[in-house]
Design a protein around this motif. Structure first.
Motif: not given
Lengths: 405, 98
Positions: A124, A126-127, A129-130, A136, A202, B38-39, B41-42, B44-46
């Motif tokens: 999270a 690194h979020l 970067q998305v 975030f 989000a 990038v995908l 991270i999305a 895993a992070g969410l």
């Protein structure tokens, strides 16, 4: 030049001339056949590309997801269930999430609202970067009363487009009691991640709880992360025993779901295949039901001028191979162009249905030799058989009988 | 030119088109591969479990974490009416135990 090769080249010349004499009929057969192959190949390429994308993209999904079931329906899961799992050796952490759907009545669009605690989720940090812009959503400053604050929210690219919101803009969503919750766009997801985030709003889990008015002590589901991935199935079984009223989904099951969704047996595939196979059956029936009087006469004349039965069979095989080969290549090429450059536009209305929000993504099928062989044997081989067998039956009859009858 | 030469030329043109398409497709795939971190991270992070392909119904937006029988849950005798539901594979037929 080798005599056998010269003979075959002459046969191909003759087959091409024969095809050209009946060019309208053969042209129509080639087009219908190419259309059948196009339809079957397009569906095969779409399903393989989607399945491969799912396997690739969803690899870091939670190891295990736990949902509470009541009377066959999913319900909010008590956070107290986390304590029941503390004794299970091998669990790294259990993270609650609150997520659901928000229907925008003005645009008739469904948004997915997801609330997580970024401090507990893997990667999270690194979020950012998305996100194309902004950050975030962090935890609310006053966690005890988030309703008093303006909630930061990261929006998917199509949500910001639908709501016409820029970075930093304010907007409001209705709580279930129709009171308004004010949010501010703190970040915008990159369009490159649309395949995952296009419809996402989000939030921090506290803000999502407030928006959906989920009582304290409940969450939508629990994500479980384990130390050893080899133990996922074993742990899932033990969790199911510890929480008998819950549904336990492993990452492998998630992947299997997508294989089933996009499988050959899916309803839409069945419709496509039935249509294609019906067209093909008519074509094969026309061929296999016997030769036309003109074709029979041609075979008889060839035999009278000295052609042997194997020569006639070779000639007809070349004709069938030329038609089927060109139709196969043409159908396959058009299918690839349809899937890659037109994003499977013919299937899109079914793939997105009545969705108001749907991402624009590019599917790149990895065309393997086995796929080509599978499609070839499904389409071309039956056509060859349906063409050569009636010719063999006709060619084995004496020429005078064929001419008279 | 002999007919066989013409046919061979046509075949070569089609094969060349195929090769060009595959080469360009490989380039597009490489570009997609570059966006994969990038995908990841999305996801895993969410904690994401599903692709955003269709958003019209919850069981097609999140097929992995919703019930396949969800369309029939609205009320007894309810029928599936969302077009994307037709992507679902039908379950194996129920067989009575002997």
């Amino acid at each position: 030049m080798n005599r056998a090769l010269a003979k075959q080249l002459n046969l191909v010349d003759f087959a091409l001339s024969s095809l050209w004499r009946r060019r309208w009929k053969n042209g129509a057969v080639l087009l219908v056949f190419a259309g059948v192959i196009f339809l079957i190949s397009s569906f095969h390429l779409v399903t393989t590309a989607l399945t491969a994308t799912t396997q690739r993209v969803l690899a870091p999904a939670p190891d295990i997801v736990i949902q509470k079931m009541t009377a066959g329906r999913q319900e909010s899961i008590p956070l107290a269930y986390q304590e029941k799992l503390t004794g299970l050796f091998g669990i790294k952490k259990v993270v609650p999430r609150i997520w659901g759907y928000y229907f925008d009545e003005v645009r008739e669009a469904n948004f997915t609202v997801i609330g997580v605690d970024p401090e507990q989720m893997p990667l999270a940090e690194h979020l950012g970067q998305v996100l194309a812009r902004g950050h975030f959503p962090a935890a609310p400053a006053n966690a005890a009363a988030p309703e008093a604050e303006i909630a930061p929210a990261a929006l998917g690219s199509l949500v910001s487009e639908a709501l016409e919101l820029e970075h930093g803009a304010f907007f409001s969503l209705f709580r279930p009691d129709l009171s308004l919750k004010t949010l501010q766009v703190s970040g915008l997801f990159r369009p490159e991640s649309d395949l995952l985030t296009a419809d996402l709003i989000a939030l921090h889990i506290g803000e999502a709880r407030d928006l959906f008015q989920v009582p304290a002590g409940l969450a939508t589901d629990l994500c479980v992360y384990v130390y050893n991935p080899a133990e996922i199935n074993n742990l899932a079984r033990r969790i199911a025993e510890a929480l008998p009223d819950s549904r336990v989904l492993t990452r492998e099951q998630v992947a299997r779901t997508y294989q089933a969704v996009f499988g050959w047996r899916s309803g839409f595939a069945a419709v496509c295949l039935l249509a294609a196979l019906a067209a093909f059956a008519i074509l094969a029936w026309d061929k296999a039901s016997g030769l036309s009087p003109e074709e029979r006469r041609e075979v008889a004349v060839l035999k009278i001028v000295g052609w042997e039965t194997p020569d006639i069979l070779a000639l007809r095989s070349w004709e069938a191979l030329l038609v089927a080969g060109f139709a196969f290549l043409l159908g396959l090429l058009l299918a690839y162009i349809h899937v890659v450059y037109f994003a499977a536009g013919l299937f899109r209305p079914v793939m997105v249905g009545w969705s108001v929000i749907h991402p624009h993504f590019t599917l790149i099928p990895q065309l393997e030799a086995q796929d080509v062989l599978l499609l070839f044997s499904l389409t071309v081989l039956p056509y060859l058989a349906a063409t050569v067998i009636p010719t063999w039956r006709c060619a084995s009859v004496p020429a005078e009988d064929a001419l008279s009858g | 030119m002999r007919p066989v030469a013409l046919a061979a030329l046509g075949l070569l043109i089609l094969l060349a088109c195929g090769a060009l398409l595959l080469i360009q497709g490989r380039g597009l795939a490489d570009r997609q591969q570059a966006a994969l971190p990038v995908l990841e991270i999305a996801v895993a992070g969410l904690g994401l479990t599903d692709l955003c392909l269709a958003t019209e119904a919850r069981y097609t937006r999140h097929p992995a974490v919703s019930d396949p029988l969800a369309p029939f849950m609205s009320h007894p005798g309810s029928i599936e009416h969302f077009p994307t539901g037709s992507f679902w594979a039908p379950p194996p037929p129920y067989r009575r135990q002997p």
